[in-house]
Design an enzyme around this catalytic site. Structure first.
Site, mmCIF file in Angstrom:
data_model
loop_
_atom_site.group_PDB
_atom_site.id
_atom_site.type_symbol
_atom_site.label_atom_id
_atom_site.label_comp_id
_atom_site.label_asym_id
_atom_site.label_seq_id
_atom_site.Cartn_x
_atom_site.Cartn_y
_atom_site.Cartn_z
ATOM 1 N N ARG A 313 14.802 75.261 -10.780
ATOM 2 C CA ARG A 313 15.932 74.860 -9.925
ATOM 3 C C ARG A 313 16.212 75.942 -8.881
ATOM 4 O O ARG A 313 16.432 75.643 -7.706
ATOM 5 C CB ARG A 313 17.160 74.611 -10.812
ATOM 6 C CG ARG A 313 18.461 74.294 -10.067
ATOM 7 C CD ARG A 313 19.544 73.974 -11.095
ATOM 8 N NE ARG A 313 20.886 74.089 -10.554
ATOM 9 C CZ ARG A 313 21.556 73.117 -9.955
ATOM 10 N NH1 ARG A 313 20.985 71.945 -9.771
ATOM 11 N NH2 ARG A 313 22.784 73.304 -9.528
ATOM 12 N N HIS A 336 26.831 71.917 -6.280
ATOM 13 C CA HIS A 336 27.740 73.063 -6.376
ATOM 14 C C HIS A 336 29.112 72.709 -5.827
ATOM 15 O O HIS A 336 29.215 72.067 -4.771
ATOM 16 C CB HIS A 336 27.186 74.254 -5.591
ATOM 17 C CG HIS A 336 26.015 74.912 -6.254
ATOM 18 N ND1 HIS A 336 25.167 75.773 -5.598
ATOM 19 C CD2 HIS A 336 25.559 74.847 -7.538
ATOM 20 C CE1 HIS A 336 24.238 76.202 -6.435
ATOM 21 N NE2 HIS A 336 24.454 75.642 -7.615
#
Length: 385
Positions: A313, A336
């Site tokens: 990732r 995020h």
């Protein structure tokens, strides 16, 4: 003297010290003198659990009480047998409270384990007497001795803050509880060539599909394990991550180069519910299995870095940034909440960093360009300056 064993346990619903030794007349008289009672059902002597009795046992068997107290601070496998019924009720109510707050099961499990150890450390004291000093001693004696990270320390404080919110009668002051500063480690990242080599050496079709999807979509390992077939839309070349970190949904693009591998995998393995399933159809794969074959693939690929599923990732995000993708889009793709979290990849991306010239390069280049400069100057040979 005969060998003596002192442990903690429960007898007739009460927490007690259990004292065990082979028949010895002198020892029997000694334990009787401090009030120990023989339990025929347990085959051991017992003494009610309190500070006064701890001191009496300490006077008789100092080395055993020292060993017992040391074991309390390092024991990591706790069970219901380590607690009385009232403490177990408190723990169960705490778990119910966390689930009522809609925390993920992984968060609930982590907080539950921290509170389990905290209550074990405080030796069954009434929760209304627990204070900030008890929290400080717990961290100092248990967590620092195990050399846990700052992030684990922060998680402990968070778990205790929630405990205080539920049991407001205790003396813990949430405002005064200090959390250590969050560690700022740069993520470990694979080079693009290393990613390709990793996929090439992974011969098992299912394993290759898992690693390819982790990297190409930037998924967390929990997101991949919980990914259902109904969440994949091949025609639109995207998948939806349901209830990711922070209970957020997000769409992620499927790589064109991944689609043939995906179709091959689906045709060969025919999963029923989840994208990747375990030995039983319809049951999700395990994170441990992914970590195991990833470690083996890295060894085959000659990659010596410490690589975890999350490294893929990190590599995905870094390579996007190096390819010129705007960091705001990367933030959305990764799911995020704050741009500051995504900004960490600017510290490891090479695109802009490689454009910066070292002063050593500048100095050598300037010297070579002067009239009297050595046109073939290198610092690997004697400069004769």
């Amino acid at each position: 003297m005969a060998k003596v064993s002192v442990t903690e346990g429960h007898h007739q619903g009460k927490k007690v010290y259990l004292i065990e030794f082979r028949y010895n007349h002198e020892l029997i008289q000694q334990v009787k003198s401090i009030g120990c009672i023989w339990s025929k059902s347990r085959g051991k002597w017992y003494l009610n659990f309190n500070k006064e009795n701890e001191q009496l046992l300490k006077n008789l068997f100092p080395s055993e009480i020292k060993r017992l107290n040391a074991a309390k601070q390092t024991k990591t496998k706790l069970t219901s047998d380590d607690f009385d019924k009232e403490t177990l009720k408190i723990i169960h109510a705490y778990v119910k409270y966390l689930r009522g707050k809609l925390y993920s099961e992984s968060t609930v499990k982590s907080y539950y384990n921290h509170i389990l150890e905290f209550l074990y450390y405080t030796k069954g004291r009434p929760i209304e007497t627990l204070s900030n000093r008890d929290v400080e001693l717990f961290v100092e004696d248990v967590y620092l001795s195990r050399k846990y990270s700052a992030s684990t320390h922060r998680q402990v404080i968070s778990a205790i803050r929630h405990f205080k919110n539920l049991y407001s009668d205790c003396l813990i002051d949430n405002v005064a509880l200090d959390s250590p500063e969050k560690s700022r480690f740069l993520p470990s990242v694979l080079a693009k060539e290393e990613v390709l080599r990793l996929l090439q050496v992974t011969q098992n079709l299912k394993h290759r599909a898992i690693l390819a999807l982790l990297y190409s979509a930037g998924l967390r390992i929990g997101e991949l394990i919980n990914l259902k077939l109904s969440h994949i839309d091949i025609s639109r070349r995207q998948l939806i991550v349901k209830s990711g970190k922070g209970r957020k949904d997000r769409y992620v693009i499927l790589a064109n180069s991944f689609l043939p591998l995906l179709n091959n995998y689906l045709f060969s393995y025919k999963p029923e519910i989840y994208f990747v399933e375990g030995t039983k159809a319809g049951e999700p794969y395990t994170a441990g299995s992914i970590r195991n074959f990833l470690r083996k693939s890295c060894k085959k690929a000659g990659i010596r870095k410490l690589v975890t599923p999350h490294t893929l990732r990190h590599s995905y995000a870094t390579h996007l940034l190096e390819n010129g993708v705007d960091i705001r889009y990367i933030q959305v793709l990764l799911g995020h909440s704050r741009p500051e979290t995504t900004m960490v990849y600017t510290h490891v991306a090479k695109r802009d960093m490689l454009a910066i010239e070292s002063p050593l390069d500048t100095m050598v280049k300037t010297f070579m360009e002067t009239d009297n400069g050595d046109k073939k100057l290198t610092i690997s040979r004697d400069l004769n300056l």
